[in-house]
Design an enzyme around this catalytic site. Sequence first.
Site, PDB file in Angstrom:
ATOM      1  N   SER A   1       0.813  -1.220   0.000  1.00 57.22           N
ATOM      2  CA  SER A   1       0.000   0.000   0.000  1.00 57.22           C
ATOM      3  C   SER A   1       0.848   1.273   0.000  1.00 57.22           C
ATOM      4  O   SER A   1       0.727   2.111  -0.903  1.00 57.22           O
ATOM      5  CB  SER A   1      -0.958  -0.005   1.197  1.00 57.22           C
ATOM      6  OG  SER A   1      -0.237  -0.070   2.430  1.00 57.22           O
TER       7      SER A   1
ATOM      8  N   ARG B   1      15.445  -1.068   6.814  1.00 56.09           N
ATOM      9  CA  ARG B   1      16.299  -1.660   7.842  1.00 56.09           C
ATOM     10  C   ARG B   1      17.527  -2.290   7.185  1.00 56.09           C
ATOM     11  O   ARG B   1      17.417  -2.890   6.110  1.00 56.09           O
ATOM     12  CB  ARG B   1      15.548  -2.737   8.617  1.00 56.09           C
ATOM     13  CG  ARG B   1      14.298  -2.268   9.337  1.00 56.09           C
ATOM     14  CD  ARG B   1      13.584  -3.450   9.963  1.00 56.09           C
ATOM     15  NE  ARG B   1      13.303  -4.478   8.966  1.00 56.09           N
ATOM     16  CZ  ARG B   1      12.942  -5.725   9.252  1.00 56.09           C
ATOM     17  NH1 ARG B   1      12.864  -6.111  10.506  1.00 56.09           N
ATOM     18  NH2 ARG B   1      12.685  -6.583   8.286  1.00 56.09           N
TER      19      ARG B   1
ATOM     20  N   LYS C   1      16.486   2.561  15.597  1.00 57.49           N
ATOM     21  CA  LYS C   1      16.711   2.547  17.042  1.00 57.49           C
ATOM     22  C   LYS C   1      18.111   3.049  17.392  1.00 57.49           C
ATOM     23  O   LYS C   1      18.456   3.164  18.576  1.00 57.49           O
ATOM     24  CB  LYS C   1      16.509   1.135  17.598  1.00 57.49           C
ATOM     25  CG  LYS C   1      15.086   0.614  17.423  1.00 57.49           C
ATOM     26  CD  LYS C   1      14.939  -0.805  17.956  1.00 57.49           C
ATOM     27  CE  LYS C   1      13.523  -1.334  17.750  1.00 57.49           C
ATOM     28  NZ  LYS C   1      13.370  -2.726  18.254  1.00 57.49           N
TER      29      LYS C   1
ATOM     30  N   ASN D   1       3.770   3.166   6.986  1.00 53.76           N
ATOM     31  CA  ASN D   1       2.609   2.313   7.285  1.00 53.76           C
ATOM     32  C   ASN D   1       2.916   1.344   8.428  1.00 53.76           C
ATOM     33  O   ASN D   1       2.493   0.188   8.411  1.00 53.76           O
ATOM     34  CB  ASN D   1       2.127   1.562   6.044  1.00 53.76           C
ATOM     35  CG  ASN D   1       3.176   0.606   5.451  1.00 53.76           C
ATOM     36  OD1 ASN D   1       4.325   0.573   5.890  1.00 53.76           O
ATOM     37  ND2 ASN D   1       2.777  -0.176   4.448  1.00 53.76           N
ATOM     38  N   PHE D   2       3.670   1.837   9.439  1.00 47.15           N
ATOM     39  CA  PHE D   2       3.903   1.035  10.637  1.00 47.15           C
ATOM     40  C   PHE D   2       2.582   0.784  11.364  1.00 47.15           C
ATOM     41  O   PHE D   2       1.635   1.562  11.236  1.00 47.15           O
ATOM     42  CB  PHE D   2       4.851   1.762  11.593  1.00 47.15           C
ATOM     43  CG  PHE D   2       6.272   1.855  11.100  1.00 47.15           C
ATOM     44  CD1 PHE D   2       7.180   0.836  11.374  1.00 47.15           C
ATOM     45  CD2 PHE D   2       6.717   2.953  10.382  1.00 47.15           C
ATOM     46  CE1 PHE D   2       8.493   0.912  10.941  1.00 47.15           C
ATOM     47  CE2 PHE D   2       8.021   3.041   9.935  1.00 47.15           C
ATOM     48  CZ  PHE D   2       8.908   2.020  10.215  1.00 47.15           C
TER      49      PHE D   2
ATOM     50  N   ARG E   1       6.849   5.296  19.130  1.00 43.96           N
ATOM     51  CA  ARG E   1       7.961   4.845  19.971  1.00 43.96           C
ATOM     52  C   ARG E   1       9.311   5.202  19.351  1.00 43.96           C
ATOM     53  O   ARG E   1      10.277   5.500  20.069  1.00 43.96           O
ATOM     54  CB  ARG E   1       7.861   3.334  20.200  1.00 43.96           C
ATOM     55  CG  ARG E   1       6.689   2.925  21.079  1.00 43.96           C
ATOM     56  CD  ARG E   1       6.837   1.498  21.581  1.00 43.96           C
ATOM     57  NE  ARG E   1       6.742   0.510  20.515  1.00 43.96           N
ATOM     58  CZ  ARG E   1       5.596  -0.010  20.079  1.00 43.96           C
ATOM     59  NH1 ARG E   1       4.444   0.375  20.612  1.00 43.96           N
ATOM     60  NH2 ARG E   1       5.597  -0.925  19.125  1.00 43.96           N
TER      61      ARG E   1
ATOM     62  N   ASP F   1      -5.067  -2.862  -0.583  1.00 43.33           N
ATOM     63  CA  ASP F   1      -3.758  -2.213  -0.605  1.00 43.33           C
ATOM     64  C   ASP F   1      -3.668  -1.184  -1.722  1.00 43.33           C
ATOM     65  O   ASP F   1      -3.201  -0.057  -1.512  1.00 43.33           O
ATOM     66  CB  ASP F   1      -2.657  -3.262  -0.815  1.00 43.33           C
ATOM     67  CG  ASP F   1      -2.319  -4.027   0.440  1.00 43.33           C
ATOM     68  OD1 ASP F   1      -2.401  -3.444   1.531  1.00 43.33           O
ATOM     69  OD2 ASP F   1      -1.957  -5.210   0.338  1.00 43.33           O
TER      70      ASP F   1
END
Length: 386
Positions: free
Chosen positions: A22, A42, A81, A102-103, A110, A175
């Site tokens: 999406s 990542r 992170k 789109n987490f 966080r 999507d």
Amino acid sequence: MTTTGYKPLEGLLVLDFAQFLSGPSAALRLADLGARVIKVERPDGGDLCRRLYVSNLELDGDSTLFHSINRNKESVSANLKDPEDLKFIRALIEKADVMIQNFRPGVIERIGLHYDAVKEWNPRLVYGEITGYGKTGPWSGKPGQDLLVQSLSGLAWLNGNADQPPVPFGLSVADMFAGAHLVQGILACLVRRSVTGKGGYVEVSLLESILDVQFEVLTTHMNDGGKLPERSAVNNANAYLGAPYGIYETADGYLALAMGSVVQLGQLLDCAELTAFHEPSTWFTHRDKIKTILKRHLHSNTTSYWIARLEPADYWCADVLNWERLLSHDAFRELNMTQQTVNGNGAKLTTTRCPIRIDGQLLFSPVGAPKIGEHTAQIKEEVMPG
């Protein structure tokens, strides 16, 4: 005509933090329209779509699905992170025009890259977010996966014949529509920004998008005393439309019939049984009876024979093509709908082009999908020189 001039979004920088279909499909459309799109992934595996196979095909170590959705982009790798990587990402965001993510709800907060945080760094930023079911409510934590959304939205109950179980679409329609709706919202905010100088926050969910796709039939349901749609028992194609609407087998293939007079159809097909249904109201109330007559009658001759009778009378009909027949047809060739992309390692992929024409020009791009972090060093030097 192919693209030779200036594309509408040239000069804009888009950051694509999204995975799967999406969000990346929205970023792809912006890239096709001229924006520079940088995919943020990542270091350990990147976008999970790289390993999401819709067949056994892969290209340069990644799925062809990933390549089809992430062509025309650059890639940087960053551990969100890691404080040092976050400095780099902040520098990118400060220069960006659009950011897409789109987490799952709560994850981006966080990390500290939610809209309320990043708009302080870049007030002109247009921030696009896709969730499965919205950020609140009892379903907000559910996985936003296309088949699950189709199932929960009622969409699957519209497909198939009356005696069949719910039938999902053979495509990731939730999507794709969510991605298209996100692009609409982003472009609207970019237009507003040109007037006010301020960015904006665009939210789209898979569920809301697929509900919007159903707006015609849902509106009928909500204004018809809550009556549920009734799928035809014979060749169902739309639960709310009467005969002859559907796809019928012929002697050598299939024929699609859209809306039209059943009486005229009977005359054109030399099917005397159909002329008895002279009242339009009966085309729904006797839908299955009419379709059963058509099913038997159309099987007696070829698709081309029936089309030769129907098309001259402007009766809405069509052959039912598979992809082999479609791609070899002159009508498909006239569209010039395919292109070949090449990635940095020379891997080639034949895929579709952007379906939009601007000023009569087609929008092509030969740039293939990037490897994870392929452009990290270059882009880091751009935004954090020295």
